[in-house]
Design a protein around this motif. Sequence first.
Motif, mmCIF file in Angstrom:
data_model
loop_
_atom_site.group_PDB
_atom_site.id
_atom_site.type_symbol
_atom_site.label_atom_id
_atom_site.label_comp_id
_atom_site.label_asym_id
_atom_site.label_seq_id
_atom_site.Cartn_x
_atom_site.Cartn_y
_atom_site.Cartn_z
ATOM 1 N N LYS A 1 -26.952 27.574 -12.442
ATOM 2 C CA LYS A 1 -26.560 26.793 -13.609
ATOM 3 C C LYS A 1 -27.164 27.400 -14.871
ATOM 4 O O LYS A 1 -26.487 27.560 -15.897
ATOM 5 C CB LYS A 1 -27.024 25.350 -13.435
ATOM 6 C CG LYS A 1 -26.448 24.373 -14.453
ATOM 7 C CD LYS A 1 -27.033 22.985 -14.265
ATOM 8 C CE LYS A 1 -26.727 22.435 -12.878
ATOM 9 N NZ LYS A 1 -27.265 21.049 -12.705
ATOM 10 N N ILE A 2 -28.452 27.743 -14.814
ATOM 11 C CA ILE A 2 -29.119 28.340 -15.956
ATOM 12 C C ILE A 2 -28.514 29.690 -16.299
ATOM 13 O O ILE A 2 -28.294 30.031 -17.460
ATOM 14 C CB ILE A 2 -30.627 28.483 -15.671
ATOM 15 C CG1 ILE A 2 -31.302 27.119 -15.717
ATOM 16 C CG2 ILE A 2 -31.278 29.418 -16.674
ATOM 17 C CD1 ILE A 2 -32.751 27.141 -15.342
ATOM 18 N N SER A 3 -28.206 30.467 -15.269
ATOM 19 C CA SER A 3 -27.640 31.801 -15.497
ATOM 20 C C SER A 3 -26.290 31.708 -16.160
ATOM 21 O O SER A 3 -25.945 32.511 -17.020
ATOM 22 C CB SER A 3 -27.531 32.551 -14.166
ATOM 23 O OG SER A 3 -28.815 32.753 -13.617
ATOM 24 N N SER A 4 -25.484 30.726 -15.781
ATOM 25 C CA SER A 4 -24.160 30.594 -16.379
ATOM 26 C C SER A 4 -24.264 30.088 -17.820
ATOM 27 O O SER A 4 -23.339 30.267 -18.610
ATOM 28 C CB SER A 4 -23.299 29.629 -15.562
ATOM 29 O OG SER A 4 -23.840 28.315 -15.597
ATOM 30 N N ASP A 5 -25.407 29.472 -18.168
ATOM 31 C CA ASP A 5 -25.603 28.997 -19.545
ATOM 32 C C ASP A 5 -25.910 30.138 -20.499
ATOM 33 O O ASP A 5 -25.753 29.998 -21.706
ATOM 34 C CB ASP A 5 -26.775 27.989 -19.604
ATOM 35 C CG ASP A 5 -26.433 26.686 -18.895
ATOM 36 O OD1 ASP A 5 -27.389 25.950 -18.591
ATOM 37 O OD2 ASP A 5 -25.244 26.421 -18.670
ATOM 38 N N LYS A 6 -26.407 31.287 -19.930
ATOM 39 C CA LYS A 6 -26.883 32.369 -20.793
ATOM 40 C C LYS A 6 -25.747 33.293 -21.188
ATOM 41 O O LYS A 6 -24.792 33.444 -20.488
ATOM 42 C CB LYS A 6 -27.989 33.149 -20.091
ATOM 43 C CG LYS A 6 -29.233 32.319 -19.909
ATOM 44 C CD LYS A 6 -30.372 33.136 -19.375
ATOM 45 C CE LYS A 6 -31.646 32.320 -19.275
ATOM 46 N NZ LYS A 6 -32.807 33.068 -18.813
ATOM 47 N N THR B 1 -33.009 35.737 -1.492
ATOM 48 C CA THR B 1 -31.801 36.314 -0.915
ATOM 49 C C THR B 1 -30.549 35.787 -1.614
ATOM 50 O O THR B 1 -29.624 36.552 -1.909
ATOM 51 C CB THR B 1 -31.727 35.998 0.592
ATOM 52 O OG1 THR B 1 -32.880 36.550 1.247
ATOM 53 C CG2 THR B 1 -30.468 36.594 1.207
ATOM 54 N N ALA B 2 -30.533 34.492 -1.909
ATOM 55 C CA ALA B 2 -29.351 33.879 -2.500
ATOM 56 C C ALA B 2 -29.089 34.327 -3.929
ATOM 57 O O ALA B 2 -27.940 34.387 -4.370
ATOM 58 C CB ALA B 2 -29.484 32.360 -2.458
ATOM 59 N N ILE B 3 -30.152 34.648 -4.693
ATOM 60 C CA ILE B 3 -29.965 34.986 -6.107
ATOM 61 C C ILE B 3 -30.121 36.476 -6.375
ATOM 62 O O ILE B 3 -30.110 36.919 -7.533
ATOM 63 C CB ILE B 3 -30.949 34.191 -6.999
ATOM 64 C CG1 ILE B 3 -32.402 34.587 -6.708
ATOM 65 C CG2 ILE B 3 -30.745 32.700 -6.806
ATOM 66 C CD1 ILE B 3 -33.417 33.867 -7.595
ATOM 67 N N ALA B 4 -30.205 37.269 -5.300
ATOM 68 C CA ALA B 4 -30.499 38.700 -5.446
ATOM 69 C C ALA B 4 -29.462 39.460 -6.254
ATOM 70 O O ALA B 4 -29.779 40.424 -6.925
ATOM 71 C CB ALA B 4 -30.645 39.338 -4.058
ATOM 72 N N GLY B 5 -28.194 39.052 -6.199
ATOM 73 C CA GLY B 5 -27.158 39.816 -6.883
ATOM 74 C C GLY B 5 -26.996 39.511 -8.358
ATOM 75 O O GLY B 5 -26.190 40.141 -9.039
ATOM 76 N N MET B 6 -27.757 38.578 -8.893
ATOM 77 C CA MET B 6 -27.599 38.196 -10.293
ATOM 78 C C MET B 6 -28.145 39.273 -11.223
ATOM 79 O O MET B 6 -29.131 39.941 -10.914
ATOM 80 C CB MET B 6 -28.331 36.881 -10.569
ATOM 81 C CG MET B 6 -27.749 35.696 -9.829
ATOM 82 S SD MET B 6 -28.660 34.197 -10.257
ATOM 83 C CE MET B 6 -27.759 33.000 -9.280
ATOM 84 N N THR B 7 -27.523 39.432 -12.367
ATOM 85 C CA THR B 7 -28.008 40.393 -13.356
ATOM 86 C C THR B 7 -28.795 39.726 -14.472
ATOM 87 O O THR B 7 -29.601 40.375 -15.135
ATOM 88 C CB THR B 7 -26.841 41.177 -13.970
ATOM 89 O OG1 THR B 7 -25.911 40.254 -14.535
ATOM 90 C CG2 THR B 7 -26.136 42.020 -12.915
ATOM 91 N N SER B 8 -28.567 38.420 -14.697
ATOM 92 C CA SER B 8 -29.365 37.714 -15.691
ATOM 93 C C SER B 8 -30.785 37.545 -15.168
ATOM 94 O O SER B 8 -31.043 37.693 -13.975
ATOM 95 C CB SER B 8 -28.744 36.349 -16.007
ATOM 96 O OG SER B 8 -28.663 35.564 -14.836
ATOM 97 N N SER B 9 -31.711 37.220 -16.066
ATOM 98 C CA SER B 9 -33.124 37.281 -15.669
ATOM 99 C C SER B 9 -33.911 36.010 -15.949
ATOM 100 O O SER B 9 -34.908 36.027 -16.688
ATOM 101 C CB SER B 9 -33.802 38.468 -16.365
ATOM 102 O OG SER B 9 -33.549 38.433 -17.757
ATOM 103 N N PRO B 10 -33.499 34.886 -15.382
ATOM 104 C CA PRO B 10 -34.315 33.679 -15.527
ATOM 105 C C PRO B 10 -35.621 33.802 -14.740
ATOM 106 O O PRO B 10 -35.704 34.555 -13.766
ATOM 107 C CB PRO B 10 -33.426 32.584 -14.934
ATOM 108 C CG PRO B 10 -32.573 33.290 -13.938
ATOM 109 C CD PRO B 10 -32.302 34.645 -14.550
#
Length: 353
Positions: A348-353, A283-292
């Motif tokens: 954190k990982i998503s912001s690194d990409k 639920t918390a990461i559902a809106g992310m577009t990156s794909s870790p």
Amino acid sequence: MRRKKTRQIHVGNVPVGGGAPIAVQSMTNTDTRDVETTLRQIARLQAAGCDIVRLAVPDETAAAAFKEIKKRVSTPLIADIHFDHRLALAALKAGADGLRINPGNIGGRNAIQKVLREAKARNVPIRIGVNAGSLQKEILKRYGHPTPEAMVESAMEHVRLFQDLGFDQIKISLKSSNVLSTIKAYELLSRQADYPLHLGVTEAGTLISGTVKNALGIGILLARGIGDTLRVSLSADPVEEVKVGYEILRALNLRHRGPEIISCPTCGRCEIDLFSLVQEVETAIAGMTSSPKVAIMGCVVNGPGEAREADVGIAGGRHQGVLFRKGRLVRKVLEKDMARVLIEEVKKISSDK
């Protein structure tokens, strides 16, 4: 996997066919005449990553509403038309980026010619949508029932008509609620035409049964290199159709959107509340577009291995677990902190990409 090369068309700014990324579509289930409610649903579909949205246009009031909706959204919109070619003309004039028509119920040659002339003038593509449930009577009489061969004959009959009338901005669909019939129909059609194909299993059912049917039907075809765009048909919130569509593409390594969660089904060895943990993180990461890749595992059997292979992962133990990041063991984490830590690490990982 090697995809069949098809012609390319554009639905608004979205390329379809010709090697373009496979586009994910859905269809609103609101009353198109209710502009505000429809706009809210389109916004939710857009947030989920829907590339193209289709709207039913059953009457002139809906066509007028379509025009207002089109002014207020950036996502390409397709007008779904049946029985009355005048509604297709109205939708084109309202700014439709594409049409979906069933030539078998839209009217005779003259009616179709008027629609094609207007679409060509506006450079708007048309999907020839053949459904097993609405084949022409003469074809049904010849085949006895809607076989794959009957659906392909219907589609190619309409393709030839469109070509005779000087129109080639075409994509085609052959939909049935029968998975094996759908697969065979698309395979037959793919050998006969190089127009882009829109995949789907129609009237597939509820979230679970429909997901299974679509994953098999669409997935098998995509694995064989067939298909340029898709819609997962579900008796559910259309946002779920988009989610399932992307998961099918992810599983085949064709397209990725949003984090991938790998989690175990649990067994008697699991000593953490894994289900609640997965739900909270998802639920918390559902809106992310990156794909870790995020592994949430319940025990020490497969947990460390899966967590180590993910971008970030937890392998559970007795009310605690170990955190892995990019294959490296980072530290122990108490069960009560797992959700927070995982969410922080993913962000954190998503912001690194």
